[in-house]
Design a protein around this motif. Structure first.
Motif, PDB file in Angstrom:
ATOM      1  N   LEU A 163       0.743  -1.410  -0.455  1.00 38.37           N
ATOM      2  CA  LEU A 163      -0.031   0.123  -0.221  1.00 38.37           C
ATOM      3  C   LEU A 163       0.624   1.267  -0.213  1.00 38.37           C
ATOM      4  O   LEU A 163      -0.068   2.651  -0.226  1.00 38.37           O
ATOM      5  N   GLY A 164       1.992   1.247  -0.075  1.00 39.80           N
ATOM      6  CA  GLY A 164       2.663   2.339   0.320  1.00 39.80           C
ATOM      7  C   GLY A 164       3.157   2.821   1.632  1.00 39.80           C
ATOM      8  O   GLY A 164       3.680   3.829   1.498  1.00 39.80           O
ATOM      9  N   LYS A 165       2.469   2.309   2.519  1.00 44.96           N
ATOM     10  CA  LYS A 165       2.528   3.121   4.135  1.00 44.96           C
ATOM     11  C   LYS A 165       3.826   2.595   3.827  1.00 44.96           C
ATOM     12  O   LYS A 165       3.946   1.485   5.796  1.00 44.96           O
ATOM     13  N   LEU A 166       4.744   2.834   4.360  1.00 49.91           N
ATOM     14  CA  LEU A 166       6.583   2.638   4.183  1.00 49.91           C
ATOM     15  C   LEU A 166       6.829   2.718   5.751  1.00 49.91           C
ATOM     16  O   LEU A 166       7.380   2.235   6.570  1.00 49.91           O
ATOM     17  N   ASP A 167       6.673   4.190   6.640  1.00 56.56           N
ATOM     18  CA  ASP A 167       6.007   4.533   8.142  1.00 56.56           C
ATOM     19  C   ASP A 167       5.842   3.513   9.232  1.00 56.56           C
ATOM     20  O   ASP A 167       6.536   2.915   9.535  1.00 56.56           O
ATOM     21  N   GLU A 168       4.529   3.201   7.779  1.00 59.94           N
ATOM     22  CA  GLU A 168       3.510   2.397   9.292  1.00 59.94           C
ATOM     23  C   GLU A 168       4.428   0.452   8.869  1.00 59.94           C
ATOM     24  O   GLU A 168       4.660   0.075  10.003  1.00 59.94           O
ATOM     25  N   ALA A 169       4.824   0.499   8.186  1.00 58.91           N
ATOM     26  CA  ALA A 169       6.232  -1.119   7.726  1.00 58.91           C
ATOM     27  C   ALA A 169       7.019  -1.077   8.413  1.00 58.91           C
ATOM     28  O   ALA A 169       7.264  -1.624   9.384  1.00 58.91           O
ATOM     29  N   VAL A 170       8.237  -0.425   8.445  1.00 58.84           N
ATOM     30  CA  VAL A 170       9.087   0.836   9.520  1.00 58.84           C
ATOM     31  C   VAL A 170       8.758   0.210  10.881  1.00 58.84           C
ATOM     32  O   VAL A 170       9.423  -0.503  11.954  1.00 58.84           O
ATOM     33  N   GLY A 171       7.305   0.993  11.093  1.00 66.30           N
ATOM     34  CA  GLY A 171       6.961   0.794  12.779  1.00 66.30           C
ATOM     35  C   GLY A 171       6.819  -0.682  13.037  1.00 66.30           C
ATOM     36  O   GLY A 171       6.804  -1.260  14.388  1.00 66.30           O
ATOM     37  N   MET A 172       6.138  -1.541  12.142  1.00 70.48           N
ATOM     38  CA  MET A 172       5.612  -3.377  11.605  1.00 70.48           C
ATOM     39  C   MET A 172       7.017  -3.810  12.566  1.00 70.48           C
ATOM     40  O   MET A 172       6.739  -4.696  12.880  1.00 70.48           O
ATOM     41  N   LEU A 173       8.089  -3.220  11.773  1.00 69.28           N
ATOM     42  CA  LEU A 173       9.180  -3.746  11.847  1.00 69.28           C
ATOM     43  C   LEU A 173       9.686  -4.021  13.669  1.00 69.28           C
ATOM     44  O   LEU A 173      10.431  -4.821  14.127  1.00 69.28           O
ATOM     45  N   GLU A 174       9.635  -2.592  14.637  1.00 68.17           N
ATOM     46  CA  GLU A 174      10.323  -1.955  15.340  1.00 68.17           C
ATOM     47  C   GLU A 174       9.398  -2.929  16.470  1.00 68.17           C
ATOM     48  O   GLU A 174       9.233  -3.383  17.231  1.00 68.17           O
ATOM     49  N   GLU A 175       7.839  -3.386  16.596  1.00 63.22           N
ATOM     50  CA  GLU A 175       7.015  -4.105  16.874  1.00 63.22           C
ATOM     51  C   GLU A 175       7.275  -5.139  17.029  1.00 63.22           C
ATOM     52  O   GLU A 175       7.782  -6.604  18.066  1.00 63.22           O
ATOM     53  N   LEU A 176       8.178  -5.606  15.997  1.00 63.17           N
ATOM     54  CA  LEU A 176       8.320  -7.412  15.925  1.00 63.17           C
ATOM     55  C   LEU A 176       9.523  -8.243  16.755  1.00 63.17           C
ATOM     56  O   LEU A 176       9.671  -8.769  17.325  1.00 63.17           O
ATOM     57  N   LYS A 177      10.604  -6.553  16.517  1.00 61.81           N
ATOM     58  CA  LYS A 177      11.688  -6.687  17.093  1.00 61.81           C
ATOM     59  C   LYS A 177      11.518  -6.253  18.922  1.00 61.81           C
ATOM     60  O   LYS A 177      12.418  -7.587  19.454  1.00 61.81           O
ATOM     61  N   SER A 178      10.480  -6.610  19.305  1.00 65.00           N
ATOM     62  CA  SER A 178       9.480  -5.823  20.368  1.00 65.00           C
ATOM     63  C   SER A 178       9.462  -6.700  20.783  1.00 65.00           C
ATOM     64  O   SER A 178       9.740  -7.258  22.338  1.00 65.00           O
TER      65      SER A 178
END
Length: 372
Positions: A163-178
Motif C-alpha cells: 500500500l506504500g505505507k512505509l512509515d507504518e511498515a517500519v513501525g511494525m518492524l520495530e514491533e516485531l523486534k520488541s
C-alpha cells in the motif's frame, strides 16, 4: 490384530483414521469412522476433526461440511480445531465469504478465535489483492486484545509495503523486534521493494545497507528488486555498479539479473557490452532473449532483433506471449507491418493473443495492407 484375537480399541481406530487422513486417504478414514459408529465403538470429537481436516486439505469441502453436519446431529460439539480446518479450506479455495461465515458461526457459539485462524483470513485477503482490508482487519482484531503471532504481523507488514505505507511498515518492524521475533531477508527485501515502488531509491538503498550491517547477506532476489527499482528510475550506472557489487559478493545471478544487465547496458548506449554479456551466457532463457530483442527494438536495430528472435526458436526456446509482444511492438514502431503480420499469424496459430492495445494496432496494419 483381528487374526490373533486382539480387538482394536477406540484409540487404535482413531490412530488409523488419523493416519489415513494425513496421507490424503480421507475417504478411507471416513469409512473407518462410519464403521466404528455402526459398531458403537466410542470415538470422540478428535476423530471427526481429523476427517474434516483431511477433506479440507484435499479440497473436498462439501464432504467436510457433510461430516460436520453429521457430527452435530450426533450431539458432538465442534471445537476450535474443526472450525480452523474449515476456515483454512475455504480460504485456500478463495471462498472468503464462506470462511468468514464459518468464523462468525464459531464466534456466535462462544468459541474464541485464535491467531492461526486470523492469520489464515489475513493471508486469504492478501492473496486476493485486498491489502487495505488486511490492515483494517488486523487493527480491529488487535484492539480486541487477541494475541497475534509473528505470522499475522508479517502478513500485515507485506500489505503495508504494497500500500506504500512505509512509515507504518517500519513501525511494525520495530514491533516485531520488541516481540523478540527475528527479522529476515524477506522483511528487508519487501521493504526495499516498497521504497522502490514509491520511487524512493535513496531510502531503498539505505535499507539495503542496513540489512548488510545487521549481518544479513542479500540474496539474488534482493539485488534484483533494488536493481529493477534503479533501472525504472533511469539510474542505469548505479544499476550496473550494484550488480557488479553483487558479483563481488559471490551471489549467483539468475535470468532476471541478466535481463536487468542487458537492458541497463543498452540504456547506457553500451550495446557491444550488452551483446558480449548476452553471448557469454551458456544457458539463455526466453526472458534473456526477450531482453536483448527488446533492447535492439528500442535502438531501432530491427534486423538484429528479428534475427535474434528467429535464432531463439531455432535453438528450441519457445517464445512466450511477452517475447512476441516485444518483437511485434518493435516491428510496428519501425513500420515493418508485413513481417509483424507474419509473426502475429504465427502467434495466433499457437493460441496466443498480444493483448487489446497491440491487437488493435495489428488490425489497423491488416486494414492498411488490404487497402493497398
Amino acid at each position: 490384530m483381528k487374526e490373533v484375537g486382539v480387538d482394536p480399541d477406540s484409540y487404535c481406530y482413531a490412530t488409523l483414521i488419523e493416519g489415513l487422513c494425513n496421507n490424503n486417504r480421507s475417504d478411507l478414514g471416513y469409512g473407518v469412522l462410519q464403521d466404528c459408529r455402526t459398531r458403537s465403538v466410542p470415538l470422540d470429537v478428535y476423530a471427526y476433526t481429523v476427517v474434516i481436516r483431511g477433506f479440507c486439505n484435499e479440497m473436498e469441502l462439501d464432504k467436510a461440511e457433510s461430516v460436520f453436519s453429521e457430527m452435530e446431529k450426533l450431539g458432538l460439539v465442534p471445537d476450535v480445531y474443526i472450525y480452523c480446518a474449515l476456515v483454512h479450506g475455504y480460504c485456500k479455495s478463495r471462498n472468503l465469504d464462506k470462511a468468514l461465515s464459518i468464523h462468525d458461526s464459531m464466534l456466535s457459539r462462544g468459541i474464541e478465535t485464535n491467531c492461526v485462524i486470523v492469520s489464515c483470513i489475513l493471508h486469504c485477503l492478501d492473496e486476493m489483492g485486498r491489502a487495505s482490508e488486511v490492515v483494517a482487519t488486523f487493527e480491529k482484531i488487535k484492539e480486541s486484545g487477541l494475541y497475534l503471532d509473528g505470522v499475522a504481523y508479517n502478513i500485515v507488514f507485506y500489505s503495508l509495503c504494497k500500500l506504500g505505507k512505509l512509515d507504518e511498515a517500519v513501525g511494525m518492524l520495530e514491533e516485531l523486534k520488541s516481540m523478540h521475533i527475528n527479522l529476515d531477508i524477506i522483511h528487508y527485501t519487501t521493504l526495499i521493494n516498497g521504497y522502490c515502488l514509491k520511487e524512493k531509491l535513496d531510502a531503498a538503498y539505505s535499507i539495503f545497507k542496513e540489512m548488510e550491517e545487521q549481518g544479513f547477506k542479500p540474496d539474488v532476489v534482493t539485488y534484483n528488486v533494488l536493481a529493477i527499482g534503479m533501472s525504472r528510475n533511469h539510474r542505469y550506472c548505479e544499476t550496473i555498479d550494484l550488480l557488479s557489487y553483487m558479483d563481488s559478493q559471490a551471489v549467483k545471478p539468475n535470468s532476471t539479473t541478466h535481463k536487468i544487465i542487458i537492458e541497463g547496458l543498452c540504456s547506457l548506449g553500451k550495446v557491444e557490452e550488452a551483446e558480449a554479456h548476452f553471448n557469454g551466457l551458456k544457458d539463455k532463457s526466453v526472458e534473456i532473449y526477450s531482453a536483448m530483442v527488446n533492447s535492439y527494438c528500442k535502438m531501432n536495430c530491427l534486423r538484429e532483433a528479428y534475427d535474434l528472435f528467429q535464432d531463439m526458436k531455432t535453438r528450441g526456446i519457445k517464445p512466450d506471449v511477452f517475447a512476441y509482444k516485444v518483437i511485434l511492438e518493435g516491428l510496428l514502431n519501425g513500420r515493418q507491418e508485413m513481417i509483424a503480420l507474419d509473426l502475429y499469424n504465427e502467434m495466433s496459430l499457437k493460441g496466443m493473443t498480444p493483448g487489446a492495445t497491440l491487437n488493435r494496432r495489428i488490425q489497423k496494419a491488416i486494414m492498411m495492407q488490404f487497402h493497398q
